[in-house]
Design an enzyme around this catalytic site. Sequence first.
Site, PDB file in Angstrom:
ATOM      1  N   GLU A 222       2.474   2.554  16.495  1.00 40.31           N
ATOM      2  CA  GLU A 222       1.959   1.496  17.387  1.00 40.31           C
ATOM      3  C   GLU A 222       3.025   0.987  18.354  1.00 40.31           C
ATOM      4  OE1 GLU A 222      -0.762  -1.272  15.617  1.00 40.31           O
ATOM      5  OE2 GLU A 222      -1.205   0.087  13.966  1.00 40.31           O
TER       6      GLU A 222
ATOM      7  N   PHE B  96       0.819  -1.221   0.000  1.00 39.85           N
ATOM      8  CA  PHE B  96       0.000   0.000   0.000  1.00 39.85           C
ATOM      9  C   PHE B  96       0.855   1.275   0.000  1.00 39.85           C
ATOM     10  CE2 PHE B  96      -2.150   2.789   3.394  1.00 39.85           C
ATOM     11  CZ  PHE B  96      -2.726   3.638   2.462  1.00 39.85           C
TER      12      PHE B  96
ATOM     13  N   ASN C 176      -1.845   5.940  11.446  1.00 36.04           N
ATOM     14  CA  ASN C 176      -2.615   5.162  10.456  1.00 36.04           C
ATOM     15  C   ASN C 176      -2.754   5.901   9.129  1.00 36.04           C
ATOM     16  OD1 ASN C 176      -3.473   3.956  13.077  1.00 36.04           O
ATOM     17  ND2 ASN C 176      -4.755   2.735  11.722  1.00 36.04           N
TER      18      ASN C 176
ATOM     19  N   PRO D   3     -18.163  -4.409  10.099  1.00 31.23           N
ATOM     20  CA  PRO D   3     -17.818  -4.853  11.458  1.00 31.23           C
ATOM     21  C   PRO D   3     -17.099  -3.802  12.292  1.00 31.23           C
ATOM     22  CG  PRO D   3     -16.342  -5.855   9.828  1.00 31.23           C
ATOM     23  CD  PRO D   3     -17.292  -4.997   9.065  1.00 31.23           C
TER      24      PRO D   3
ATOM     25  N   ASN E 108     -13.202   5.186  15.650  1.00 32.28           N
ATOM     26  CA  ASN E 108     -13.524   4.297  14.516  1.00 32.28           C
ATOM     27  C   ASN E 108     -14.983   4.456  14.062  1.00 32.28           C
ATOM     28  OD1 ASN E 108     -10.946   3.266  14.608  1.00 32.28           O
ATOM     29  ND2 ASN E 108     -11.503   1.482  15.849  1.00 32.28           N
TER      30      ASN E 108
ATOM     31  N   THR F 185       6.041   2.618  12.723  1.00 38.46           N
ATOM     32  CA  THR F 185       4.666   2.942  13.077  1.00 38.46           C
ATOM     33  C   THR F 185       4.567   3.576  14.470  1.00 38.46           C
ATOM     34  OG1 THR F 185       2.579   1.851  13.672  1.00 38.46           O
ATOM     35  CG2 THR F 185       4.520   0.505  13.821  1.00 38.46           C
TER      36      THR F 185
ATOM     37  N   GLU G  48       5.260  -7.325   7.451  1.00 38.59           N
ATOM     38  CA  GLU G  48       3.897  -7.791   7.690  1.00 38.59           C
ATOM     39  C   GLU G  48       3.253  -6.670   8.485  1.00 38.59           C
ATOM     40  OE1 GLU G  48       2.239 -10.462   6.707  1.00 38.59           O
ATOM     41  OE2 GLU G  48       3.932 -11.275   5.585  1.00 38.59           O
ATOM     42  N   SER G  49       2.047  -6.239   8.065  1.00 37.30           N
ATOM     43  CA  SER G  49       1.545  -4.972   8.606  1.00 37.30           C
ATOM     44  C   SER G  49       0.168  -5.019   9.283  1.00 37.30           C
ATOM     45  CB  SER G  49       1.506  -3.939   7.473  1.00 37.30           C
ATOM     46  OG  SER G  49       0.480  -4.269   6.557  1.00 37.30           O
TER      47      SER G  49
HETATM   48  P1  NAD Z   1       1.494  -3.632   3.222  1.00 37.15           P
HETATM   49  O1  NAD Z   1       1.190  -4.850   4.043  1.00 37.15           O
HETATM   50  O2  NAD Z   1       0.418  -3.060   2.368  1.00 37.15           O
HETATM   51  O3  NAD Z   1       2.753  -3.914   2.263  1.00 37.15           O
HETATM   52  C1  NAD Z   1       3.880  -4.615   2.700  1.00 37.15           C
HETATM   53  C2  NAD Z   1       4.711  -4.987   1.462  1.00 37.15           C
HETATM   54  O4  NAD Z   1       5.882  -5.670   1.920  1.00 37.15           O
HETATM   55  C3  NAD Z   1       3.985  -5.941   0.515  1.00 37.15           C
HETATM   56  O5  NAD Z   1       4.163  -5.522  -0.820  1.00 37.15           O
HETATM   57  C4  NAD Z   1       4.661  -7.282   0.773  1.00 37.15           C
HETATM   58  O6  NAD Z   1       4.652  -8.139  -0.372  1.00 37.15           O
HETATM   59  C5  NAD Z   1       6.070  -6.839   1.134  1.00 37.15           C
HETATM   60  N1  NAD Z   1       6.762  -7.836   1.962  1.00 37.15           N
HETATM   61  C6  NAD Z   1       6.297  -8.490   3.049  1.00 37.15           C
HETATM   62  N2  NAD Z   1       7.229  -9.356   3.500  1.00 37.15           N
HETATM   63  C7  NAD Z   1       8.314  -9.213   2.717  1.00 37.15           C
HETATM   64  C8  NAD Z   1       9.609  -9.821   2.691  1.00 37.15           C
HETATM   65  N3  NAD Z   1       9.964 -10.754   3.600  1.00 37.15           N
HETATM   66  N4  NAD Z   1      10.479  -9.437   1.738  1.00 37.15           N
HETATM   67  C9  NAD Z   1      10.146  -8.499   0.793  1.00 37.15           C
HETATM   68  N5  NAD Z   1       8.925  -7.925   0.770  1.00 37.15           N
HETATM   69  C10 NAD Z   1       8.028  -8.260   1.719  1.00 37.15           C
HETATM   70  O7  NAD Z   1       2.038  -2.578   4.261  1.00 37.15           O
HETATM   71  P2  NAD Z   1       1.875  -0.987   4.262  1.00 37.15           P
HETATM   72  O8  NAD Z   1       0.605  -0.631   4.934  1.00 37.15           O
HETATM   73  O9  NAD Z   1       2.168  -0.473   2.920  1.00 37.15           O
HETATM   74  O10 NAD Z   1       3.049  -0.589   5.279  1.00 37.15           O
HETATM   75  C11 NAD Z   1       4.373  -0.340   4.788  1.00 37.15           C
HETATM   76  C12 NAD Z   1       5.264  -0.020   5.977  1.00 37.15           C
HETATM   77  O11 NAD Z   1       4.767   1.111   6.664  1.00 37.15           O
HETATM   78  C13 NAD Z   1       5.351  -1.146   7.008  1.00 37.15           C
HETATM   79  O12 NAD Z   1       6.672  -1.231   7.458  1.00 37.15           O
HETATM   80  C14 NAD Z   1       4.415  -0.688   8.108  1.00 37.15           C
HETATM   81  O13 NAD Z   1       4.807  -1.199   9.364  1.00 37.15           O
HETATM   82  C15 NAD Z   1       4.579   0.811   8.039  1.00 37.15           C
HETATM   83  N6  NAD Z   1       3.421   1.614   8.482  1.00 37.15           N
HETATM   84  C16 NAD Z   1       2.190   1.370   7.973  1.00 37.15           C
HETATM   85  C17 NAD Z   1       1.110   2.163   8.381  1.00 37.15           C
HETATM   86  C18 NAD Z   1      -0.279   1.971   7.823  1.00 37.15           C
HETATM   87  O14 NAD Z   1      -1.202   2.631   8.275  1.00 37.15           O
HETATM   88  N7  NAD Z   1      -0.478   1.114   6.836  1.00 37.15           N
HETATM   89  C19 NAD Z   1       1.328   3.196   9.303  1.00 37.15           C
HETATM   90  C20 NAD Z   1       2.627   3.408   9.785  1.00 37.15           C
HETATM   91  C21 NAD Z   1       3.665   2.616   9.364  1.00 37.15           C
HETATM   92  P1  TYD Z   2      -6.694  -1.293  11.112  1.00 32.39           P
HETATM   93  O1  TYD Z   2      -7.101  -0.662   9.826  1.00 32.39           O
HETATM   94  O2  TYD Z   2      -6.534  -2.783  11.157  1.00 32.39           O
HETATM   95  O3  TYD Z   2      -5.364  -0.561  11.606  1.00 32.39           O
HETATM   96  P2  TYD Z   2      -4.590  -0.655  13.038  1.00 32.39           P
HETATM   97  O4  TYD Z   2      -5.051  -1.837  13.777  1.00 32.39           O
HETATM   98  O5  TYD Z   2      -3.176  -0.779  12.588  1.00 32.39           O
HETATM   99  O6  TYD Z   2      -4.885   0.636  13.738  1.00 32.39           O
HETATM  100  O7  TYD Z   2      -7.760  -0.899  12.207  1.00 32.39           O
HETATM  101  C1  TYD Z   2      -8.053   0.459  12.487  1.00 32.39           C
HETATM  102  C2  TYD Z   2      -9.007   0.479  13.655  1.00 32.39           C
HETATM  103  O8  TYD Z   2     -10.259  -0.079  13.215  1.00 32.39           O
HETATM  104  C3  TYD Z   2      -8.557  -0.390  14.823  1.00 32.39           C
HETATM  105  O9  TYD Z   2      -8.940   0.253  16.038  1.00 32.39           O
HETATM  106  C4  TYD Z   2      -9.336  -1.677  14.651  1.00 32.39           C
HETATM  107  C5  TYD Z   2     -10.638  -1.207  14.016  1.00 32.39           C
HETATM  108  N1  TYD Z   2     -11.300  -2.161  13.107  1.00 32.39           N
HETATM  109  C6  TYD Z   2     -12.655  -2.443  13.257  1.00 32.39           C
HETATM  110  O10 TYD Z   2     -13.335  -1.918  14.165  1.00 32.39           O
HETATM  111  N2  TYD Z   2     -13.225  -3.311  12.367  1.00 32.39           N
HETATM  112  C7  TYD Z   2     -12.536  -3.934  11.392  1.00 32.39           C
HETATM  113  O11 TYD Z   2     -13.117  -4.749  10.626  1.00 32.39           O
HETATM  114  C8  TYD Z   2     -11.140  -3.630  11.239  1.00 32.39           C
HETATM  115  C9  TYD Z   2     -10.312  -4.289  10.146  1.00 32.39           C
HETATM  116  C10 TYD Z   2     -10.562  -2.730  12.118  1.00 32.39           C
END
Ligand code: NAD
Ligand code: TYD
Length: 362
Positions: free
Chosen positions: A134, A10, A187, A213, A257, A132, A82-83
């Site tokens: 978190e 993403f 987030n 949900p 949420n 993150t 893994e996220s």
């Molecule tokens: P995502 O799960 O959408 O994407 C993760 C990507 O990493 C995928 O393309 C997956 O194929 C790749 N990947 C997983 N394991 C791998 C491995 N062993 N080797 C090579 N590639 C691998 O995650 P995202 O939401 O895009 O998050 C990206 C980064 O940002 C993560 O490090 C996450 O912790 C951090 N982050 C995410 C959020 C959020 O809200 N999504 C917020 C803060 C920080």
């Molecule tokens: P999520 O998008 O999984 O991000 P994170 O857990 O990393 O914050 O969830 C965002 C918030 O939404 C979290 O408080 C969990 C809640 N949530 C629901 O209430 N229902 C759902 O189906 C999901 C996926 C998340």
Amino acid sequence: MILVTGGAGFIGSNFVLEWLAQSDEPVVNVDKLTYAGNLNNLASLRDDTRHVFVHADICDSDKMQELLSTYKPTAIVHFAAESHVDRSIHGPAEFVRTNINGTFSLLEAARTYWAQLATADKEKFRFLHVSTDEVYGTLGPDDAPFSEATAYAPNSPYSASKAASDHLVRSYHHTYGLPTLTTNCSNNYGPYHFPEKLIPLIIANALAGKSLPIYGDGQQIRDWLYVGDHCTAIRRVLQAGKPGETYNIGGWNEKANLDVVHTLCDMLDALKPNATGVSYRNQITYVADRPGHDRRYAIDARKIERELGWKPAETFDSGIMKTLQWYLDNQEWVEDVQSGAYLKWLEKNYKQRDTATDTQAI
Ligand code: NAD
Ligand code: TYD
């Protein structure tokens, strides 16, 4: 050239697309293509020679070293992880493997590569670790937002594995002098968000007539940041961040949420009313809470604003409107994810090629 890990996910794919829209500096994009990696996100780069996709696992340190020697990047931007918190509850092992061991392998490869660079290149090189909020754990309703000085207190296997990776990155700066930068972001939401996370899941379920949900009472608070703002912050940290420092990135958008889900339902009622004329709010269903569910996250993003002049461009209202419109305009992308068709991309793309290679521009 820069090397990005996890650039088919993403945030990584948004980052790669924006990077190449803003500069001609090529990108080597290393991704294992787990369920979360989707090459459809990068379809617009198919004929762009500035983008080289490499199907590889960051845990493979030899491969990482080989890529660094071949492409000689000036920076590594490390997104691969893994996220998803819920997946980490059901299967933590993969989180330990990729987030901790994978970051360690990448750091080792980076250290070896960096050590043999000429002095000027050594000074320029950066290892930017994307993390993150978190890792800081949970806040009470009246607590001050997380700052860079807040003690780590991760509560899920996901956040614990990210915290461990942050510590490793920190140690590589202090012990070996590797020029690292760490960002801890709140987030994200926006285009290409995998529909297992709250916002894209609610949009997809609403349109499909499924239940929406809400875990527990729905009063958990997250600080939402539009993904494009996260990408500009990372570019800015890469450009001007001080090696060894960490930067918190947030949107100043704390929302419960349930309020986020209500907003999405109301926007959908206006933009794409249900054929029955009943509000999408009627699809809301309360379900059992997530174990160890953090109650509130909030980011104090004053350091990055003060020191690097970054602040978010989007408000929640503008960002969520762009996001919803993107999902309405890209239903096929969602359907491909839901049907699993996106996973067949590799087979479709590589099967009939003469040369067996895991590396090519896409
Ligand atoms: P995502 O799960 O959408 O994407 C993760 C990507 O990493 C995928 O393309 C997956 O194929 C790749 N990947 C997983 N394991 C791998 C491995 N062993 N080797 C090579 N590639 C691998 O995650 P995202 O939401 O895009 O998050 C990206 C980064 O940002 C993560 O490090 C996450 O912790 C951090 N982050 C995410 C959020 C959020 O809200 N999504 C917020 C803060 C920080
Ligand atoms: P999520 O998008 O999984 O991000 P994170 O857990 O990393 O914050 O969830 C965002 C918030 O939404 C979290 O408080 C969990 C809640 N949530 C629901 O209430 N229902 C759902 O189906 C999901 C996926 C998340």
